[in-house]
Design a protein around this motif. Structure first.
Motif, short mmCIF file in Angstrom:
data_model
loop_
_atom_site.label_atom_id
_atom_site.label_comp_id
_atom_site.label_asym_id
_atom_site.label_seq_id
_atom_site.Cartn_x
_atom_site.Cartn_y
_atom_site.Cartn_z
N GLN A 106 32.83 42.71 33.20
CA GLN A 106 33.56 41.78 32.55
C GLN A 106 33.73 40.62 33.03
OE1 GLN A 106 32.88 44.31 29.92
NE2 GLN A 106 34.40 42.92 28.98
N GLY A 107 32.88 40.28 33.99
CA GLY A 107 32.99 38.94 35.04
C GLY A 107 34.01 38.98 35.96
N PHE A 108 34.64 40.15 36.34
CA PHE A 108 35.96 40.24 37.42
C PHE A 108 35.34 40.40 38.93
CE2 PHE A 108 38.60 42.63 40.26
CZ PHE A 108 39.64 41.86 40.15
N SER A 109 35.78 39.70 39.66
CA SER A 109 35.52 39.71 41.21
C SER A 109 36.83 39.96 41.85
CB SER A 109 34.79 38.63 41.45
OG SER A 109 34.61 38.55 42.79
N GLU A 110 36.85 40.48 43.13
CA GLU A 110 38.09 40.60 43.72
C GLU A 110 38.76 39.22 44.19
OE1 GLU A 110 35.33 42.13 44.37
OE2 GLU A 110 35.74 44.31 44.73
N VAL A 114 44.13 37.49 43.47
CA VAL A 114 45.28 36.53 43.90
C VAL A 114 45.80 35.20 42.90
CG1 VAL A 114 46.23 35.23 45.89
CG2 VAL A 114 45.11 37.75 46.10
N PRO A 115 44.56 34.70 42.42
CA PRO A 115 45.30 33.28 41.89
C PRO A 115 45.55 33.88 40.35
CG PRO A 115 42.89 33.08 42.61
CD PRO A 115 43.01 34.49 42.99
N SER A 119 49.27 32.84 38.88
CA SER A 119 49.06 32.35 37.60
C SER A 119 50.08 32.93 36.55
CB SER A 119 47.81 32.20 36.66
OG SER A 119 47.05 31.30 37.35
N LEU A 120 50.27 34.38 36.79
CA LEU A 120 51.22 35.23 36.10
C LEU A 120 52.49 34.85 36.44
CD1 LEU A 120 49.52 38.66 36.20
CD2 LEU A 120 49.81 37.43 34.08
N PHE A 151 48.50 37.00 51.70
CA PHE A 151 48.56 37.98 50.67
C PHE A 151 50.16 38.39 50.03
CE2 PHE A 151 48.87 42.11 48.52
CZ PHE A 151 48.07 42.16 47.47
N GLY A 152 50.78 38.63 51.31
CA GLY A 152 52.15 39.01 51.10
C GLY A 152 53.18 38.13 50.37
#
Length: 181
Positions: A106-110, A114-115, A119-120, A151-152
């Motif tokens: 579905q076009g997902f990459s790791e 994080v972005p 955004s959420l 990341f934290g």
């Protein structure tokens, strides 16, 4: 006009907003019985192949059955599996209504995760979202202090926005002189 440092400091004070914050507080509801609570960041470490993922699936299924969480809000992000393993987990999850995100599908990459978390938070949509990251090392280099710290910061902002983060991670597969990981 430009604020003085003391005025800037005072502008960050949360005093006076406790009632509003209390109203947005989530109840202490277990997403994973006796392990993970809504609105918190929980990381579960275990040896590879020890059953972390299947345990999480069972606990999430039970949580959905008890209506502690909605499967529409639970996203299992599988970034540590073969095609066959991803498909098998997808079929399991479809059986109880959990959302599954697979690497390279579905076009997902790791690199999207994080972005998306940021955004959420920015769009005030993190509340009640449960992200299960399998495995954490695919989203942050745990051996790099700077990257782990970055990341934290994103993870903390996500849970501050009342999202829930559950990460699965491997213990070190290399043994020390005493045979311990």
């Amino acid at each position: 006009p430009e604020l003085s440092p003391l005025e800037q400091l005072k502008s960050f004070s949360a005093n006076g907003s406790s009632q509003k914050l209390r109203e947005s507080l989530l109840n202490d509801t277990y997403v994973l019985k006796d392990i993970a609570i809504l609105g918190q960041w929980t990381t579960i470490y275990g040896q590879y192949g020890s059953g972390k993922t299947l345990l999480i699936f069972w606990l999430l299924k039970e949580s959905m059955r008890l209506q502690n969480v909605s499967g529409d809000n639970v996203y299992y992000v599988n970034a540590d599996d073969t095609f066959r393993g991803g498909l098998e987990k997808l079929e399991l999850a479809e059986g109880f209504g959990m959302q599954v995100i697979l690497s390279s599908q579905q076009g997902f990459s790791e690199r999207h995760l994080v972005p998306l978390m940021t955004s959420l938070v920015a769009s005030d949509q993190a509340k009640s979202i449960v992200l299960v990251l399998d495995t954490l090392k695919k989203f942050a280099n745990l051996m790099d202090k700077g990257e782990s710290s970055s990341f934290g910061k994103v993870a903390r902002s996500f849970v501050q926005a009342r999202g829930t983060l559950i990460c699965l991670a491997h213990t070190n597969k290399y043994k020390d002189g005493e045979g311990k990981s």
